[in-house]
Every structure is written in C-alpha cells, then in structure tokens.
Design a protein around this motif. Sequence first.
Motif, short mmCIF file in Angstrom:
data_model
loop_
_atom_site.label_atom_id
_atom_site.label_comp_id
_atom_site.label_asym_id
_atom_site.label_seq_id
_atom_site.Cartn_x
_atom_site.Cartn_y
_atom_site.Cartn_z
N ASN A 61 0.45 -1.66 0.00
CA ASN A 61 -0.18 -0.20 -0.03
C ASN A 61 0.81 1.28 -0.16
OD1 ASN A 61 -2.77 1.24 0.49
ND2 ASN A 61 -1.49 2.11 2.25
N PHE A 62 1.78 1.20 1.10
CA PHE A 62 2.48 2.36 1.08
C PHE A 62 3.57 2.41 -0.38
CE2 PHE A 62 6.96 4.19 1.18
CZ PHE A 62 6.29 5.85 1.68
N ILE A 63 3.99 1.25 -0.72
CA ILE A 63 4.71 1.93 -2.27
C ILE A 63 4.06 1.88 -3.15
CG2 ILE A 63 5.78 0.37 -4.54
CD1 ILE A 63 6.43 -1.81 -1.66
N ASN A 64 2.45 1.77 -3.54
CA ASN A 64 1.92 1.99 -4.87
C ASN A 64 1.07 2.90 -4.31
OD1 ASN A 64 2.41 -0.89 -6.06
ND2 ASN A 64 0.53 -1.67 -4.79
N THR A 65 1.35 3.22 -3.40
CA THR A 65 0.74 5.39 -3.44
C THR A 65 1.61 6.59 -3.89
OG1 THR A 65 0.48 5.11 -1.42
CG2 THR A 65 -1.15 4.50 -2.07
N LYS A 66 3.08 5.82 -3.11
CA LYS A 66 4.67 6.59 -3.15
C LYS A 66 5.42 6.49 -4.22
CE LYS A 66 4.13 8.22 1.68
NZ LYS A 66 3.68 9.97 2.30
N LEU A 67 5.26 5.07 -4.77
CA LEU A 67 6.97 5.86 -5.34
C LEU A 67 6.48 6.17 -7.36
CD1 LEU A 67 9.51 3.82 -6.71
CD2 LEU A 67 8.08 2.09 -7.44
N SER A 68 7.51 6.84 -7.26
CA SER A 68 7.40 8.17 -8.50
C SER A 68 8.91 8.03 -8.94
CB SER A 68 6.81 9.17 -7.95
OG SER A 68 6.76 9.96 -9.49
N LEU A 69 8.54 7.40 -9.57
CA LEU A 69 10.47 7.19 -10.13
C LEU A 69 11.01 8.32 -10.64
CD1 LEU A 69 12.95 4.70 -9.42
CD2 LEU A 69 12.23 4.62 -11.58
N LEU A 313 13.25 3.38 -4.15
CA LEU A 313 12.18 2.62 -3.07
C LEU A 313 12.44 3.28 -1.43
CD1 LEU A 313 8.97 2.77 -2.35
CD2 LEU A 313 9.95 -0.58 -3.30
N THR A 314 13.80 2.34 -1.74
CA THR A 314 14.37 2.38 0.04
C THR A 314 14.50 3.55 0.82
OG1 THR A 314 15.37 0.35 -0.56
CG2 THR A 314 16.29 1.46 1.70
N SER A 315 14.60 3.96 0.19
CA SER A 315 15.21 5.68 0.33
C SER A 315 13.14 6.65 0.68
CB SER A 315 16.00 7.25 -0.76
OG SER A 315 16.69 5.82 -1.09
N LEU A 316 12.50 6.36 0.05
CA LEU A 316 11.51 6.81 0.68
C LEU A 316 10.92 5.95 1.73
CD1 LEU A 316 10.06 6.58 -3.02
CD2 LEU A 316 9.89 8.68 -1.38
N LEU A 317 10.85 4.92 1.56
CA LEU A 317 10.02 4.36 2.77
C LEU A 317 11.45 4.45 4.15
CD1 LEU A 317 10.47 0.12 1.42
CD2 LEU A 317 8.20 1.35 2.78
N PHE A 321 9.01 8.27 8.80
CA PHE A 321 9.73 8.16 9.99
C PHE A 321 8.01 7.10 10.68
CE2 PHE A 321 13.60 10.31 11.61
CZ PHE A 321 14.48 9.86 10.55
N GLU A 322 6.91 7.76 10.02
CA GLU A 322 5.76 8.03 10.99
C GLU A 322 5.74 6.00 10.30
OE1 GLU A 322 1.08 9.44 10.23
OE2 GLU A 322 2.68 10.92 10.03
N PHE A 323 6.07 5.96 9.46
CA PHE A 323 5.59 4.64 8.65
C PHE A 323 5.98 3.85 9.11
CE2 PHE A 323 5.76 1.57 5.50
CZ PHE A 323 4.60 0.71 5.71
N THR A 324 8.13 4.02 9.11
CA THR A 324 8.72 2.69 9.70
C THR A 324 8.54 2.26 11.20
OG1 THR A 324 10.27 3.86 9.97
CG2 THR A 324 9.93 3.27 7.73
N ASN A 325 7.77 3.77 11.28
CA ASN A 325 8.04 3.54 13.12
C ASN A 325 6.49 2.00 13.06
OD1 ASN A 325 10.07 4.63 14.12
ND2 ASN A 325 8.92 6.95 14.84
N GLN A 326 5.66 2.86 12.26
CA GLN A 326 4.14 1.87 12.55
C GLN A 326 4.49 0.41 12.36
OE1 GLN A 326 2.15 1.24 9.81
NE2 GLN A 326 0.52 0.16 10.22
N TYR A 327 5.06 0.42 11.18
CA TYR A 327 5.48 -0.58 10.72
C TYR A 327 5.99 -2.08 12.11
CZ TYR A 327 6.98 -4.25 6.82
OH TYR A 327 7.45 -5.38 5.94
N ILE A 328 7.27 -0.92 12.00
CA ILE A 328 7.75 -2.23 12.84
C ILE A 328 7.22 -2.29 13.85
CG2 ILE A 328 10.28 -1.81 14.69
CD1 ILE A 328 11.35 0.12 11.92
N ARG A 329 6.14 -1.72 14.79
CA ARG A 329 5.95 -2.34 16.04
C ARG A 329 4.05 -2.98 15.18
NH1 ARG A 329 5.03 3.63 17.09
NH2 ARG A 329 2.67 3.45 15.99
N GLN A 330 3.39 -2.89 14.24
CA GLN A 330 3.07 -3.99 14.11
C GLN A 330 3.33 -5.38 13.09
OE1 GLN A 330 0.22 -2.38 10.82
NE2 GLN A 330 -1.19 -4.60 11.00
N ASN A 331 4.89 -5.70 12.31
CA ASN A 331 5.44 -6.68 12.23
C ASN A 331 6.13 -6.87 13.61
OD1 ASN A 331 7.02 -8.13 10.35
ND2 ASN A 331 8.93 -7.61 11.10
N ARG A 332 6.13 -6.17 14.70
CA ARG A 332 6.15 -7.58 16.20
C ARG A 332 5.81 -7.74 16.64
NH1 ARG A 332 10.74 -2.49 17.84
NH2 ARG A 332 12.80 -3.54 17.50
#
Length: 439
Positions: A61-69, A313-317, A321-332
């Motif tokens: 969902n993140f990738i498909n809404t954010k990626l513009s090369l 894409l890795t740079s965007l991710l 910080f808001e997305f990665t913080n949420q992602y890491i919490r939910q993944n754990r």
Amino acid sequence: MVQSENFGEVVSRRAQDASEAASKNRMWDVMSNLWCPSTNPDGYVNVGVAENVLMHDQLLNFINTKLSLPAKYLTYNDGGSGSFRLKRAISHFLNRHLHPAIPLDPSHLIVSNGVSSAIEHVSWAFADPGEGILLGKPFYGTFIPDMSLRPRTTVVSVNFGDCDPFSIEAVAKYEQALLDFQQTKGRKVKALMLCHPHNPLGRCYPRDVIIKLMHLCQKYKLHLISDEIYALSVWENTVDQHPPPVKFESALSIDLAGIIDSRLVHVLWGMSKDFGANGLRLGVIISQANDDLHQALKGISLYSYASGVSDHLTSLLLEDFEFTNQYIRQNRKKLSGSHAYAVKYIRSHDIEYAQGCNAAFFLWVNLGKKYRQLHPDENNDEDVGDKIMQLLLQKKVFLASGALFGSERAGWFRIVFSQPREYLIEALRRMTDALALED
C-alpha cells in the motif's frame, strides 16, 4: 536439466562446484511450484525459506501510493555503492534504531544488491583463498556458499556440544576452532562471522558475549562481522521464558575503546527481513573506520549495483519515520502472535523445540526425536534427517534441513512461521502427517 557428458571440459572448476552445490538445493524447485488451494493444490507449502509475508499488504500500500521514479534513477546515479540520498536515509534510520556509539555517517556505508552480496564482499576483502572465517553451529546454511563459493574462503565451523552458543563459555570454542584450523591447515583465520539476531535459533547475543568475542578478535587480529539483518524483527515471547530472552543490542552500540581496533568491526543490514522485501535486493555494509575496505569495495561495486528502483524505493521508505515506526510495531506484534501459535501447535504434538526465541522468523524443531518415538523399530540416527526430508516432500511441505545448517545433532529442522495463519496451519498439519508416515 541434463548435464552434458563433457561438462568439465566446457566450464571451469569453479562453475562445476557451483553446479554441484545448486543441485543439492531444493529451494528453487519448491519456489517454482508453490501451493495455492484454488490454483495449484498440488504445489508445495513452503515454510523453509526465510521470508516474512505478514506485512506485505501494508508495505505494498505504501509503495503503490508513493513510488514515482525520477529520471536520474535510470542512470548510474551516484555510483555503485548507493546514492547519496539512500546512504543518508539508511544512516538516519539506523541511528534511530541501532543506537550506535558513534553516529552513522553516509561515508560509513557501502550499499549492495542484497546482504548475500555484502557477505561475499567482506569474505573476499578479508580472507585470501584457503584462509578461514569462523562460523558457529548451527548456522544459516547459505553463509557457506556466500563466503566460500566464489571468494574460495574456508568456512571454519565451530562446534559447541552441550555449551550454549550464546554464553561466555562459547567464546573458548571459537578460539579452539581457530587454533585447530591454523595448526592442522597451516593457514590463518581472518574473520569471525556472527548472525545477530541468530538464524536459525532466533536468539540475540548478550552484550557481554559480543564484547568477549571482540576481545578474541583483537587478540588474533580478526575482523568481527555482525550480520544484523534481523535487527528490527525482535518481538515479545509470550509462551516460554527459558532461557530468558535477551534484548537485541547492535555491535554498533558498543564503545570499542579498549576492546578492539575499530577497523576490525563491521555490521551488515538490509531490507529483506525487517521489511519483508527479499525481492528488493538492497543490503548495506557498515564499516566506520576501515578506509581500506571502502576503497577495495568501491573497485568492485559495479558487480553488486543495487537497481535505481530499489535505491529510490528504500530511500522513500526509510525517510518516512511515521510509516516505519508503525510498520515495525505491527510487524513485531504479528511475529509474536505467529510464534505463539506455532509453539502451541508444536507442544500439542509433543515435539521438542529450541526455546527462548524473541527474534527473526524461526522455530528450531527436533523432528528426529518425534519420528523415532513414532517409529521405535528404526534405530539409524545417521540418516533420520534425510528420511524425514523425503517424507516431508512426499507431503509437499518444505522445511529447511538442519543438516544444511551445520546442526550438531541429526533430525533438527527450521520452520519459518512468518506466514499467514491459514498457510502456517496447512504447513504444520502436513509436517505432522509426514512424521507419522512409514518410509
């Protein structure tokens, strides 16, 4: 694939070795024939490959809404060791999560197309052909070809017997393996490879053990390579507390003054595991004080160039910080839940497993012991692992064999539990059905 009669005459000895190694790896055959209840019900249920698919929906969902090369990512950009933007993003991200004693700077980083390439690079850079790199058992099986297949380095495996490989006492086992190798082979050991958190045991090394290993490396002038690809996949163990789970502390978080020459300490990390993105092929070597390594790897960076799409894409991710913080919490949270479910299933079937996990995606299970309980008339321990693997494949379920992970005891296997619940249920059911089969 049919091999020609004159195979050895048309390819190098190196290529022959690679072909032989590939023939023993069932993983690619399994991955080309995966089970789907509707489209491929006769395929394999795969819990043998270290992939985390629990968060794919959120990541996509993140990738498909954010990626513009941008167009620059269709060029060579800033060179083979990663764009300036990417190295800044990784530095800022890991400074927040690994708490390095000396903050990371982009100049400390060398980007590669995956951590496998990073492992091969450091093996090539630190040891000449025939020289040794220490690796404790059990180990991630692909460490062996990563370090030895093309660099021709010798992997010196370390036996622990009844000693806990995460204990202070285990350090002496590394030293004995080093001395034995140097005495019998007459060649040097040049590095020690650590998988932290550990694959396949799912545990973290205590800080005092890492420091003791650093002292050992300083004594013999060895490079300490800490592969921290599962650094952020650390979660709460809700089902067993023995041995007590150890919190993750990066080798970077240790002040090296008075412990080890900082030129000898290196950390690896990547997107494959913590972000469930094996296919991105994006890894990084972190070496904060070894300019010679940076210069050497700059010269071969063309051969491990991460794609512009992966770089961008890795740079965007990592910049979000808001997305990665949420992602890491939910993944754990999801990893903790999957671990608990798998353990409860294993326990309900009276299968022994290695306890005290709190990291990565693995259960290390003793299927050999269970098989012998179900088949008491069979006494041959030596081939019990091969026998079980054949039964598992008959049931179209794939686990990683402990024999390929340097297991010191026959019959142990690695289960990857980072799968959707229905998929994991199917895999575990097939596994226990296979154990009850007659050979």
